[in-house]
Design an enzyme around this catalytic site. Structure first.
Site, PDB file in Angstrom:
ATOM      1  N   LYS A 158       0.934   4.113  -2.997  1.00  0.00           N
ATOM      2  CA  LYS A 158       0.513   5.488  -2.760  1.00  0.00           C
ATOM      3  C   LYS A 158       1.664   6.478  -2.948  1.00  0.00           C
ATOM      4  O   LYS A 158       1.429   7.633  -3.324  1.00  0.00           O
ATOM      5  CB  LYS A 158      -0.089   5.610  -1.360  1.00  0.00           C
ATOM      6  N   TYR A 195       0.835  -1.206   0.000  1.00  0.00           N
ATOM      7  CA  TYR A 195       0.000   0.000   0.000  1.00  0.00           C
ATOM      8  C   TYR A 195       0.868   1.255   0.000  1.00  0.00           C
ATOM      9  O   TYR A 195       0.616   2.201  -0.749  1.00  0.00           O
ATOM     10  CB  TYR A 195      -0.912  -0.018   1.226  1.00  0.00           C
TER      11      TYR A 195
END
Length: 260
Positions: free
Chosen positions: A168, A164
């Protein structure tokens, strides 16, 4: 010379007649409802039937919305989102890239290939595919805006799992690179970086993984969870004429989390 009152009026958050993409749940749903309330025609793209409820809510209040159902990491679905918007509404004015998933808070050594590849595909590749598909229409018009959903995780390395976090961070790169490339053509690209938000996004957790124990200490300062409509309001601002000179910016929206 333009009248100052007219200039102020032009830069309000008014999306009357503009076409925008949204989604059926979480921040994407709140964004779709926000844009529709300000006069926009919205294509609601979602992986499941959540979009139907958002569309019904928009239509009840007199707005206009159309559904596209499917996985936004699939090029065919991406093409359908853009084609539906352009063909049905006569163009595309605002692309909001908001689809995302959480991996478990897995440290690099605990991460398997499937979780890595799925996280990168949904969180980073899908926004890239949508941006690439939307740009010809925005550039042809010589105007428009893209708003990406990054994360507080984009600004640090200690609040989420590796997959993640990397995905991002990639959103920041996509935002800034695209903004620089097209800043003189009238198309703006920015991102919001939310902290904790009250949505239905699911966080998995592998038993015995290193990540949860390590990251928990850093998450204690997260503060209150934001509401999805708070993010929607920020996204609408960045997409509006009120933000006409804001480009290539990643705007933290997390109640001062990074200042703690």
């Amino acid at each position: 010379m333009e009248n100052p009152h007219e200039r102020h009026h032009r830069r309000r958050l008014d999306f009357t007649g503009k076409s925008v993409t949204g989604a059926g749940s979480g921040i994407g749903r709140a964004t779709a409802l926000s844009f529709a309330a300000q006069g926009a025609k919205v294509v609601v793209a979602d992986i499941n039937a959540n979009g139907a409820a958002a569309i019904k809510e928009i239509e009840i209040t007199g707005g206009t919305a159309l559904p596209v159902t499917g996985d936004l990491s699939d090029q065919t679905v991406v093409d359908k989102v853009i084609a539906t918007t352009v063909d049905s509404f006569g163009g595309l004015d605002v692309l909001v890239n908001n689809a995302g998933i959480m991996d478990g808070p897995d440290a690099t050594g605990d991460l398997d290939d499937a979780v890595w590849e799925r996280s990168i595909r949904i969180n980073l590749t899908a926004p890239f595919l949508l941006t690439r598909a939307a740009l010809p229409h925005l550039l042809r018009a010589g105007k428009g805006a893209i708003v990406n959903t990054a994360s507080a995780t984009s600004l640090r390395g200690s609040v989420a799992g590796t997959a993640y976090t990397v995905s991002k961070h990639g959103i920041i790169g996509l935002t800034k690179a695209t903004a620089v490339q097209h800043r003189d053509i009238g198309v703006r690209i920015n991102a919001v970086a939310p902290g904790g938000v009250q949505t239905n996004i699911q966080i998995g957790e592998s038993e015995g993984a290193v990540g949860p124990a390590v990251f928990a200490a850093y998450q204690n300062n997260i503060g209150r969870l934001a509401q999805a409509d708070e993010l929607a309001a920020t996204i609408a601002f960045l997409a509006s004429d009120a933000a006409s000179d804001i480009n290539g910016v990643v705007l933290p929206v997390h109640n001062g989390w990074s200042a703690v």
